[in-house]
Design an enzyme around this catalytic site. Structure first.
Site, PDB file in Angstrom:
ATOM      1  N   GLY A 188       5.765 -61.124   5.736  1.00  0.00           N
ATOM      2  CA  GLY A 188       7.088 -60.645   5.352  1.00  0.00           C
ATOM      3  C   GLY A 188       7.063 -59.212   4.853  1.00  0.00           C
ATOM      4  O   GLY A 188       6.223 -58.405   5.268  1.00  0.00           O
ATOM      5  N   SER A 189       7.937 -58.919   3.896  1.00  0.00           N
ATOM      6  CA  SER A 189       8.266 -57.530   3.554  1.00  0.00           C
ATOM      7  C   SER A 189       7.108 -56.689   3.042  1.00  0.00           C
ATOM      8  O   SER A 189       7.232 -55.468   2.991  1.00  0.00           O
ATOM      9  CB  SER A 189       9.364 -57.513   2.504  1.00  0.00           C
ATOM     10  OG  SER A 189      10.426 -58.313   2.930  1.00  0.00           O
ATOM     11  N   VAL A 190       6.004 -57.292   2.627  1.00  0.00           N
ATOM     12  CA  VAL A 190       4.882 -56.453   2.194  1.00  0.00           C
ATOM     13  C   VAL A 190       4.445 -55.518   3.312  1.00  0.00           C
ATOM     14  O   VAL A 190       3.902 -54.448   3.068  1.00  0.00           O
ATOM     15  CB  VAL A 190       3.665 -57.284   1.710  1.00  0.00           C
ATOM     16  CG1 VAL A 190       3.798 -57.648   0.263  1.00  0.00           C
ATOM     17  CG2 VAL A 190       3.485 -58.510   2.545  1.00  0.00           C
TER      18      VAL A 190
END
Lengths: 590, 145
Positions: A303-305
């Site tokens: 995800g957003s990492v």
């Protein structure tokens, strides 16, 4: 007695027989003949006594030489021979496997002499009594096996791996026919602590998993020298990491959890935990999936990492800077796919705002602008396309996208469409925050041997990433990770998992990748913390709520061990209060 | 011819040594036997002593090995008991926890947390006379009283 005239030469007998042999044989037989008849010849020359003495003298010399040689040899052996050669059967402290220790010499694994219990039924006085007594002294002894050996004829082994206490208990029964044979066994005194990382060795002394397998030959070599083999982990950090991870995982009812702490400058792993855990002693009774080291073998769409990577690539190629604008006022259309924002701002944003508000639209636009070649190149540089460089044999290769079209690029830009291991994540974060040098992760104290760090992004990019990560904690989604005075920077990651072909919000994944302290020169001491919660059961399931608080607790508690001082920066005081004077007048975050 | 007398003398000396007898037995042989006897006894004594020493060494080595095993066992036990994760669980059971940030301080911060009281330190209040004559300054109040 034959009478011969010796005064003139006669050919020796046998010469004719050996006439065809070499002149050497002829000479030798002549010499023997002359010696044998020398006495007679001497007497004939009227010098008999002199000749006898010559012979005695010759024999004396020969014997003297032999005995002198023997005496010298014996003296030499006695005086200069290998000192204590009789006792020096190699190193007295030699072991099959050296002890495993952490970086400060705390024990992780040790070889301890256990005992095999042997029973000779012929020497047992009362078999029923012996059976009862043995069962009472050693309850774990298998009843059928004991009965079989007692009723048998020969001396047989009953049980392996008695601890010294158990041996003493059986020995105190003073039973006849009971004998013990020592066997070297690997013991793991820490129980559940660092269990995935340390791994296991079999009874033959071969490493079969974890560090025991990864460093097998070196651990054995260290054992032969009677030394310990140090790993890079710090047991205090490991203890904090495990307890905080377990507490968070239980609090959020997660299915699994991963925590890793590394030194970004050297790539050394200071702590690595995978939850749930187990103990090597009852590996068989471990719950399902507990024996998997999720930190290096678990695959996750993070995800957003990943936005950190996309933004770093954008900055490094020069395609974007902090103030480049991205239109996030409406969904980004790729073919028939619409990319929306989780926390939609519906406005035009700078790159920094894209990062702080975790805008899928913004990073997708950036990724599509950069194109597949650039994205693939940066993903390769960040080690996302290959297994993490850690020594563990369990380190798994990522699951990569088949195509690199625009839709995939958009997914990749916010961490979907590629499944990587937490170890890869930490390795890449480390490279982005240490000045752009790709340091392979290592469990070896002092870092990977002979590592040639490659410059994967510029130092400016690295500095910008550090700034962004800090800003994200102070003003963005990572507020719960802000450990007072430790200048934590980080990025949240929240993803839904693919269940039966569609992304299911009830099967989520929350993670947080942090670095602290972010200030100081690029080469300053800096540590990365990564926490991942797999399928948390409580809402909200995002990384900001399930993983960031754990990161704050971990940073807060390990800072003292790592020698990181609490200091104020321009946003927070050393005790974590907001700096009142600071006002972002320009709104540029500086 | 010059060398001949020497050989003759030495030869006669050797001859005399071998001819030196008591009750028909050459002294040289008696001396030789005695020397051999002394050597046998001394070698025997040395070997016996060495055997004693080596068995003692073997015993000590055995003790060292056994103690080494015990030390290893105890170290493993210490490692089990002292593992940070376990200690933390025990501390939490008795209600202990990490120290809150506002209650942490460094050595350098001590004066700022609790300022040094002015009244109890007249010495620091009047530094000049103390530096010049510390003895007098200490004595003066007593004499005044």
């Amino acid at each position: 007695m034959s009478v011969q005239d010796h005064r003139y030469h006669r050919p020796a007998p046998g010469v004719d027989l050996q006439g065809r042999l070499s002149p050497f044989w002829r000479g030798l037989s002549e010499l023997v003949w002359r010696l044998e008849h020398g006495f007679e010849r001497a007497r004939a020359d009227a010098r008999p006594e002199e000749d006898t003495r010559v012979r005695i003298f010759l024999i004396l010399i020969v014997f003297s030489c032999v005995f002198a040689g023997l005496a010298l040899g014996a003296s030499y052996k006695a005086l200069f021979g290998a000192a204590g050669g009789r006792w020096a059967g190699g190193n007295p402290n030699a072991l099959v496997r050296g002890d495993l220790t952490d970086r400060n010499g705390e024990l992780l694994a040790i070889n301890i002499v256990h005992y095999g219990l042997y029973l000779d039924p012929a020497e047992v006085w009362n078999r029923d009594l012996a059976y009862r007594q043995l069962r009472r002294a050693l309850p774990r002894i298998p009843a059928t096996r004991l009965r079989k050996v007692l009723d048998g004829e020969r001396r047989l082994i009953v049980l392996n791996g008695l601890t010294p206490q158990e041996k003493a208990a059986v020995h105190d029964l003073a039973l006849g026919g009971v004998t013990f044979e020592p066997e070297d066994r690997r013991a793991y005194p820490l129980g559940t602590s660092a269990v995935h990382l340390i791994g296991d060795a079999d009874t033959g002394g071969q490493g079969i998993s974890g560090a025991e397998l990864a460093f097998d030959s070196e651990i054995r070599a260290a054992g032969q020298r009677g030394e310990a083999f140090p790993l890079s982990i710090d047991l205090r950090v490991q203890g904090v990491l495990e307890n905080e991870l377990a507490a968070a995982a239980i609090q959020h009812q997660a299915k699994g959890a991963v925590g890793i702490v590394t030194d970004v400058q050297t790539g050394e792993v200071l702590g690595m935990a995978s939850w749930p855990n187990f103990t090597q002693a009852d590996r068989g009774a471990a719950p399902d999936g507990a024996t998997l080291n999720r930190a290096v073998s678990g695959h996750y769409e993070m995800g957003s990492v990943f936005k950190t990577f996309t933004v770093a690539a954008g900055l490094d190629t020069g395609r974007a800077d902090m103030s480049t604008l991205f239109d996030a006022s409406e969904a980004f259309q790729i073919g028939d796919r619409k990319i929306k924002d989780f926390h939609a701002q519906n406005r035009v944003m700078t790159l920094e705002e894209v990062y702080l508000h975790s805008s899928n639209i913004g990073t997708s636009q950036l990724a599509v602008q950069m194109g597949p070649d650039t994205m693939r190149d940066y993903f390769r540089r960040l080690g996302l396309l290959d297994a993490a460089g850690i020594e563990l044999k369990e380190s798994a290769r990522p699951v990569l996208p088949r195509r690199w079209d625009n839709s995939t690029l958009a997914s990749l830009s916010f961490g979907y469409g590629i499944m990587i291991t937490p170890a890869q994540m930490v390795q890449a974060m480390g490279a982005l925050t240490n000045g752009g040098r790709m340091m392979p992760l290592s469990l070896r104290r002092g870092g990977a041997r002979g590592a040639q760090p490659q410059q994967i992004v510029t130092e400016e990019t690295s500095r910008a990433v550090l700034e962004l990560m800090r800003a994200n904690v102070v003003r963005g989604s990572g507020g719960f990770a802000d450990a007072p005075g430790l200048r934590v920077g980080g990025k949240t990651g929240s993803a839904n998992k693919l269940v039966n072909g569609r992304y299911d919000p009830s099967h989520a994944l929350g993670s947080f990748a942090a670095v602290f302290p972010v200030d100081g020169p690029l080469t300053a001491k800096r540590y990365a913390i990564f926490v991942l919660m797999d399928e948390p059961g409580t809402y909200p399931k995002t990384g900001a709520y399930v993983a960031a608080p754990a990161v704050r607790n971990i940073a807060d508690r390990i800072a003292g061990f790592l020698g990181v001082e609490r200091r104020a920066d321009r946003w927070r005081t050393a005790t974590g209060e907001k700096v009142a004077e600071y006002q972002d007048v320009q709104g540029d975050g500086l | 011819m010059t060398a001949a007398p020497f050989f003759t003398y030495s030869r006669t000396a050797l001859q005399r040594l071998f001819d030196w007898k008591v009750r028909g037995v050459r002294w040289i042989e008696i001396i030789g036997v005695a020397l051999v006897a002394v050597m046998i006894v001394s070698v025997y004594a040395a070997k016996a002593a060495a055997a004693r020493e080596s068995s003692r060494i073997a015993q000590l080595e055995q003790d060292i090995r056994e103690n080494g095993q015990r030390v290893r066992l105890l170290r493993a036990e210490v490692a089990r008991l002292e593992q940070p994760a376990r200690l933390e669980n025990l501390s939490r059971q008795i209600g202990m926890g990490p120290v809150e940030i506002h209650r942490q301080a460094e050595e350098a911060q001590l004066p700022e947390l609790k300022p040094v009281p002015a009244s109890s330190t007249p010495v620091s209040a009047q530094p000049a006379p103390v530096e010049t004559a510390p003895e007098d300054a200490a004595v003066a109040p007593e004499t005044a009283q």
